[in-house]
Design a protein around this motif. Structure first.
Motif, short mmCIF file in Angstrom:
data_model
loop_
_atom_site.label_atom_id
_atom_site.label_comp_id
_atom_site.label_asym_id
_atom_site.label_seq_id
_atom_site.Cartn_x
_atom_site.Cartn_y
_atom_site.Cartn_z
N PRO A 134 0.74 -1.19 0.02
CA PRO A 134 0.14 0.02 -0.06
C PRO A 134 0.93 1.34 0.01
CG PRO A 134 -0.72 -1.60 1.70
CD PRO A 134 0.68 -2.03 1.09
N THR A 135 0.58 2.07 -0.92
CA THR A 135 1.70 3.27 -1.31
C THR A 135 1.03 4.70 -1.19
OG1 THR A 135 2.89 1.81 -2.67
CG2 THR A 135 3.39 4.22 -2.80
N VAL A 136 1.36 5.32 -0.37
CA VAL A 136 1.08 6.77 -0.16
C VAL A 136 2.00 7.65 -0.77
CG1 VAL A 136 0.22 8.30 1.34
CG2 VAL A 136 -0.23 6.11 2.11
N VAL A 137 1.50 8.58 -1.57
CA VAL A 137 2.45 9.78 -2.19
C VAL A 137 2.38 10.90 -1.30
CG1 VAL A 137 3.28 11.14 -4.32
CG2 VAL A 137 2.36 8.80 -4.30
N ALA A 138 3.18 11.19 -0.59
CA ALA A 138 3.43 12.36 0.39
C ALA A 138 3.90 13.52 -0.24
CB ALA A 138 4.01 12.08 1.49
N VAL A 172 -3.01 9.98 -2.14
CA VAL A 172 -2.08 11.17 -2.31
C VAL A 172 -2.31 12.10 -1.10
CG1 VAL A 172 -2.02 13.35 -3.78
CG2 VAL A 172 -2.45 11.10 -4.84
N ALA A 173 -1.47 12.35 -0.58
CA ALA A 173 -1.38 13.22 0.59
C ALA A 173 -0.81 14.63 0.51
CB ALA A 173 -0.90 12.38 1.92
N PRO A 174 -1.35 15.91 0.26
CA PRO A 174 -0.60 17.03 0.44
C PRO A 174 -0.13 17.49 1.93
CG PRO A 174 -2.97 17.27 -0.03
CD PRO A 174 -2.89 15.85 0.03
N ILE A 175 1.22 17.78 2.03
CA ILE A 175 1.61 18.11 3.29
C ILE A 175 2.72 19.09 3.10
CG2 ILE A 175 1.46 15.65 4.09
CD1 ILE A 175 4.45 15.41 3.74
N ALA A 188 -3.95 8.98 5.79
CA ALA A 188 -3.89 8.02 4.61
C ALA A 188 -3.16 6.83 5.35
CB ALA A 188 -3.04 8.50 3.51
N LEU A 189 -2.29 6.84 6.06
CA LEU A 189 -1.38 5.80 6.46
C LEU A 189 -2.42 5.02 7.68
CD1 LEU A 189 2.13 7.32 7.34
CD2 LEU A 189 1.41 5.64 5.86
N ARG A 190 -3.29 5.76 8.49
CA ARG A 190 -4.24 5.09 9.21
C ARG A 190 -5.09 4.31 8.54
NH1 ARG A 190 -5.57 9.19 14.23
NH2 ARG A 190 -3.21 9.04 15.18
N ASP A 191 -5.71 4.83 7.45
CA ASP A 191 -6.54 3.93 6.61
C ASP A 191 -6.06 2.69 6.22
OD1 ASP A 191 -8.66 5.64 6.58
OD2 ASP A 191 -8.04 6.54 4.54
N HIS A 192 -4.57 2.57 5.73
CA HIS A 192 -4.07 1.23 5.48
C HIS A 192 -3.62 0.66 6.58
CE1 HIS A 192 -3.57 2.85 1.34
NE2 HIS A 192 -3.02 3.59 1.57
N LEU A 193 -3.15 0.97 7.64
CA LEU A 193 -3.04 0.13 9.10
C LEU A 193 -4.30 -0.48 9.50
CD1 LEU A 193 -0.80 2.79 11.05
CD2 LEU A 193 0.07 0.75 9.92
N HIS A 194 -5.37 0.48 9.41
CA HIS A 194 -6.93 -0.16 9.89
C HIS A 194 -7.11 -1.57 8.80
CE1 HIS A 194 -10.72 -0.28 11.53
NE2 HIS A 194 -11.21 -0.19 10.06
#
Length: 205
Positions: A134-138, A172-175, A188-194
Motif C-alpha cells: 500500500p503506497t501513499v505519495v506524500a 495522495v497526501a498533500p503536506i 492515509a497511513l491510518r486507513d492502510h493500517l486499519h
C-alpha cells in the motif's frame, strides 16, 4: 545491500528523491533529530526507528536520483540497494510513503519522460504497487504551491491515477513537513493500517 535493519515484523518505509524534505518529515513523525541539510544525498544508509513498544519499525531510505557532488555510478549503486531492500522486505511493509516535492515533481517527471526513460518517481510508485505494498505519495512543500488542486491533478495524471486527486486521498497526501502540517499523510497511513488490523500503530501517525 543495506545490512542494519532491526529484526521487526512490521515496517513503514519512506522513499523519495534527494532533497524533497524526507528527513524533515521523518523528524516530524518520529521526534528524532538527525543530519539533514540543503546538501542532497546526506542520508546514504537507511535510518531505522524502532523506538516503539510494538514489533514495528519506521525506515527512511536514502534519497535517489541526482545528487550534487555524487558520481553517477554511486547514485546508481544507492538506487540498486534501495530496490533490493524493497524487494527483500516487501512482505513486512504495512505501507510505503513516496515523498515528492509538490512544486517541482510534475516538471521533473515531464523532463525525464521519454520513449526510453521512465522517471524515477513514477517508476518507484508502480514498483511499490507491483510488490503489493500500500503506497501513499506524500506531496511535500505544498506551502510553495499556488495552483494546489491543478498541481495535484497533474501529479495524479502522471502517476496513472485518474483525476481529480480528491478521490485518491488514501494515495495522495498533500503536506508541508517543515510546518508540521502532515495530517493528510497520517490519515492515509491510518486507513492502510486499519485495513490490515493494526490500529494499535495509530499512535505513531
Amino acid at each position: 545491500m543495506f545490512e542494519n535493519r532491526p529484526n521487526c515484523a512490521h515496517e513503514v518505509v519512506f522513499v523519495g528523491r534527494s532533497n524533497v524534505g524526507k528527513s524533515t518529515l521523518l523528524r516530524e513523525i518520529t521526534g528524532h533529530s538527525f543530519d539533514t541539510g540543503g546538501k542532497p544525498g546526506v542520508t546514504r544508509e537507511p535510518n531505522h526507528y524502532d523506538w516503539s513498544a510494538h514489533d514495528f519499525v519506521v525506515t527512511d531510505l536514502p534519497g535517489f536520483g541526482f545528487m550534487s557532488g555524487v558520481e553517477a555510478d554511486r547514485r546508481e549503486a544507492i538506487k540498486d540497494d534501495i530496490v533490493a531492500y524493497l524487494e527483500e522486505y516487501a512482505d513486512n511493509f504495512l505501507a510505503a510513503v513516496l515523498v515528492v516535492d509538490g512544486k517541482s515533481a510534475v516538471d521533473i517527471i515531464d523532463r525525464h519522460t521519454t520513449e526510453d526513460e521512465i522517471p524515477y518517481d513514477v517508476e518507484m510508485f508502480h514498483f511499490l504497487r507491483e510488490l503489493g505494498v500500500p503506497t501513499v505519495v506524500a506531496v511535500n512543500k505544498m506551502d510553495k504551491v499556488d495552483d494546489r488542486d491543478e498541481r495535484l491533478d497533474d501529479l495524479c495524471d502522471r502517476l496513472g491515477l485518474y483525476p481529480p486527486w480528491q478521490q485518491w486521498q488514501d494515495v495522495v497526501a498533500p503536506i508541508t513537513a517543515k510546518q508540521g502540517r502532515i495530517e493528510a499523510l497520517n490519515e492515509a497511513l491510518r486507513d492502510h493500517l486499519h485495513a490490515q488490523n493494526h490500529d494499535e500503530l495509530f499512535q505513531y501517525f
